[in-house]
Design a protein around this motif. Structure first.
Motif, short mmCIF file in Angstrom:
data_model
loop_
_atom_site.label_atom_id
_atom_site.label_comp_id
_atom_site.label_asym_id
_atom_site.label_seq_id
_atom_site.Cartn_x
_atom_site.Cartn_y
_atom_site.Cartn_z
N ALA A 45 17.70 -37.41 61.45
CA ALA A 45 18.97 -36.78 61.05
C ALA A 45 18.70 -35.86 59.86
N PRO A 46 19.14 -34.61 59.89
CA PRO A 46 18.79 -33.66 58.83
C PRO A 46 19.14 -34.12 57.42
N ILE A 47 20.34 -34.71 57.22
CA ILE A 47 20.68 -35.13 55.86
C ILE A 47 19.79 -36.26 55.39
N ARG A 48 19.45 -37.16 56.28
CA ARG A 48 18.54 -38.26 55.90
C ARG A 48 17.16 -37.71 55.55
N MET A 49 16.65 -36.81 56.36
CA MET A 49 15.33 -36.24 56.11
C MET A 49 15.30 -35.43 54.81
N ALA A 50 16.35 -34.63 54.60
CA ALA A 50 16.37 -33.77 53.42
C ALA A 50 16.44 -34.60 52.14
N LEU A 51 17.30 -35.61 52.12
CA LEU A 51 17.42 -36.44 50.92
C LEU A 51 16.18 -37.29 50.70
N THR A 52 15.62 -37.82 51.77
CA THR A 52 14.42 -38.65 51.64
C THR A 52 13.26 -37.83 51.10
N THR A 53 13.08 -36.62 51.62
CA THR A 53 12.00 -35.75 51.15
C THR A 53 12.19 -35.36 49.70
N ALA A 54 13.41 -34.97 49.34
CA ALA A 54 13.68 -34.58 47.96
C ALA A 54 13.50 -35.75 47.01
N ALA A 55 14.00 -36.92 47.40
CA ALA A 55 13.89 -38.09 46.53
C ALA A 55 12.43 -38.49 46.32
N SER A 56 11.60 -38.34 47.34
CA SER A 56 10.18 -38.70 47.20
C SER A 56 9.48 -37.79 46.20
N ARG A 57 10.03 -36.60 46.00
CA ARG A 57 9.45 -35.67 45.03
C ARG A 57 9.91 -35.93 43.60
N HIS A 58 11.13 -36.42 43.45
CA HIS A 58 11.73 -36.42 42.11
C HIS A 58 12.01 -37.80 41.52
N LEU A 59 12.06 -38.83 42.35
CA LEU A 59 12.31 -40.17 41.82
C LEU A 59 11.00 -40.92 41.64
N PRO A 60 10.91 -41.79 40.65
CA PRO A 60 9.67 -42.54 40.43
C PRO A 60 9.25 -43.36 41.65
N PRO A 90 10.43 -43.69 45.76
CA PRO A 90 11.32 -43.21 46.83
C PRO A 90 12.28 -44.30 47.27
N PRO A 91 13.54 -43.98 47.46
CA PRO A 91 14.51 -44.99 47.90
C PRO A 91 14.21 -45.48 49.30
N GLN A 92 14.49 -46.75 49.54
CA GLN A 92 14.29 -47.32 50.85
C GLN A 92 15.55 -47.14 51.71
N PRO A 93 15.39 -46.74 52.95
CA PRO A 93 16.58 -46.64 53.82
C PRO A 93 17.16 -48.02 54.07
N LYS A 94 18.47 -48.10 54.07
CA LYS A 94 19.13 -49.40 54.22
C LYS A 94 20.42 -49.25 55.01
N VAL A 95 20.69 -50.25 55.83
CA VAL A 95 22.00 -50.39 56.46
C VAL A 95 22.76 -51.42 55.64
N SER A 96 23.91 -51.04 55.13
CA SER A 96 24.64 -51.91 54.21
C SER A 96 25.56 -52.86 54.96
N GLY A 97 25.77 -54.02 54.34
CA GLY A 97 26.72 -54.98 54.90
C GLY A 97 28.15 -54.52 54.77
N PRO A 98 28.58 -54.10 53.57
CA PRO A 98 29.93 -53.55 53.42
C PRO A 98 30.05 -52.19 54.11
N SER A 99 31.23 -51.88 54.57
CA SER A 99 31.46 -50.57 55.15
C SER A 99 31.75 -49.57 54.04
N ASN A 100 31.73 -48.29 54.37
CA ASN A 100 32.04 -47.23 53.41
C ASN A 100 32.64 -46.07 54.17
N ILE A 101 32.90 -44.99 53.45
CA ILE A 101 33.54 -43.84 54.09
C ILE A 101 32.67 -43.26 55.20
N GLY A 102 31.36 -43.59 55.18
CA GLY A 102 30.48 -43.16 56.26
C GLY A 102 30.91 -43.70 57.60
N ASN A 103 31.50 -44.91 57.63
CA ASN A 103 32.00 -45.46 58.89
C ASN A 103 33.16 -44.65 59.43
#
Length: 412
Positions: free
Chosen positions: A331-346, A348-361
């Motif tokens: 998915a483009p937004i997942r790829m773009a954020l993952t790539t950018a985060a791997s460059r700038h964060l100490p 890289p964030p791990q992809p996760k499916v959350s238990g609580p729902s959010n506006i993404g649902n």
């Protein structure tokens, strides 16, 4: 979207983004402080002051925002577009401007609306969820305005003031009304946390069940089995046997969950109650969906009604249903954020499916992909002494700025 749209930016561009975020840091923090100092508790405080604050800042930076109006012309959020110089997709940076309640202010180290900075942390309700994200996103939009001629598509800021009520009025007004843009390719939600990128979550079904009985005097010698509260207790017990109504969904890595969240019935000591209301929250998976949850609830209700034949039938009212979702790895937004985060964060964030729902649902229900949960480091979310670590602000700004430029085909 073509693979070119998620090609990493040249190192010279990313270095410039880091420099821009460092230059903006003091301004971002000041904006976050001002937002925290403007109370906007969901369903408690008026929303116009915090909306006006953001709209004024955007206007000062030559960006035009529009107020989103809900039922009765009540403000439910604001939106602001930064159109690129070339046709292309629309991506949305989303955050909430309303907050959770304060709880007991006397238990806070600093007042909930202090916006005080201490030892590198900004304190106050909403600092984490999600006023710092708002402050970061408006600065990204201001930067993009000067880069617009090299962008293919549009960036939209969407700030909801009806999130913590569970109404999501701002998002619904933007996405589900007749004048919605209709071209949204993805939404990135600025919930806090540097360790994980939320790429999906369990869905939710909420139902209100009205259990009926027959009223009478509590002192009556009539032996009829007619007490609505007692009948409801049997139903609650039956539902409690289905707290995990199905196995783990292998695609999500989570099992569904059923919770009875409220029971209301009875009016006094001398009246046998003829009505009791139960609220039920079911967290859905893709394998245990809303249809499966409805069947389970209907079967439990039918069984209890059969055991209490002298009472009226139980009524089920579905209040809300959002499906479970998970973004694909490409998915483009997942790829773009993952790539950018791997460059700038100490780390890289791990992809996760959350238990609580959010506006993404809610967005998944509309066919719009969304990420959530990548933002500043925090402590005390929704609790006492909510605060964010200021040092993570430029890291998150750079990450989102790079992701947006990547998605909008920035020509370096």
């Amino acid at each position: 979207m073509s693979m070119q749209a998620v090609t990493p930016l040249p190192s010279a561009v990313t270095a410039a983004l880091r420099s821009a975020a460092a230059e903006d840091q003091a301004s971002v923090v000041t904006m976050a402080q001002r937002l925290v100092q403007t109370p906007s508790r969901g369903g408690i405080d008026p929303y116009d002051p915090v909306i006006d604050l953001v709209m004024s800042w955007l206007a000062e930076n030559r960006l035009t925002a529009r107020r989103l109006q809900g039922t009765g012309a009540i403000a439910v959020g604001l939106a602001c577009d930064v159109p690129g110089g070339h046709p292309g997709p629309r991506y949305v940076l989303d955050a909430c401007l309303d907050t959770a309640p304060f709880g007991d202010p006397s238990r806070w180290r600093h007042p909930p609306t202090s916006g005080l900075i201490e030892d590198g942390w900004l304190h106050g309700r909403g600092s984490a969820d999600s006023k710092t994200a708002v402050a970061i996103f408006v600065h990204i939009a201001a930067r993009l305005r000067s880069q617009a001629s090299r962008l293919h598509g549009t960036l939209t800021l969407l700030f909801d003031v009806d999130e913590h009520t569970g109404g999501f009025g701002g998002a619904k007004q933007y996405f589900a009304t007749a004048d919605n843009p209709g071209d949204v390719a993805g939404v990135m939600i600025g919930y806090p946390g540097t360790d994980e990128l939320i790429v999906g979550s369990r869905g939710v079904q909420r139902a209100e069940v009205t259990v009926r009985g027959l009223s009478g005097h509590s002192g009556s010698s009539h032996p009829a089995r007619s007490n609505a509260v007692e009948k409801a207790a049997h139903l609650v017990h039956a539902l409690a046997c289905h707290q995990t109504p199905a196995p783990i969904d292998p695609g999500l890595g989570l099992a569904p969950k059923l919770t009875v969240t409220a029971v209301h019935g009875g009016e006094g000591y001398t009246i046998v109650p003829d009505r009791c209301t139960i609220k039920i929250d079911v967290r859905l998976t893709r394998e245990f969906d809303d249809a499966a949850a409805s069947r389970l609830l209907q079967e439990a209700v039918t069984r209890i009604d059969r055991e209490w034949p002298e009472t009226p039938r139980t009524e089920i009212s579905l209040q809300q249903t959002w499906p479970a979702y998970k973004l694909s790895e490409d998915a483009p937004i997942r790829m773009a954020l993952t790539t950018a985060a791997s460059r700038h964060l100490p780390h890289p964030p791990q992809p996760k499916v959350s238990g609580p729902s959010n506006i993404g649902n809610y967005l998944a229900q509309l066919g719009i992909p969304a990420t959530a949960g990548l933002g500043v480091r925090y402590e005390g979310l929704h609790g006492t002494d909510e605060r964010i670590e200021i040092a993570t602000v430029p890291l998150i700004q750079t990450t989102y700025h790079e992701a947006v430029l990547t998605l909008l085909g920035f020509a370096a």
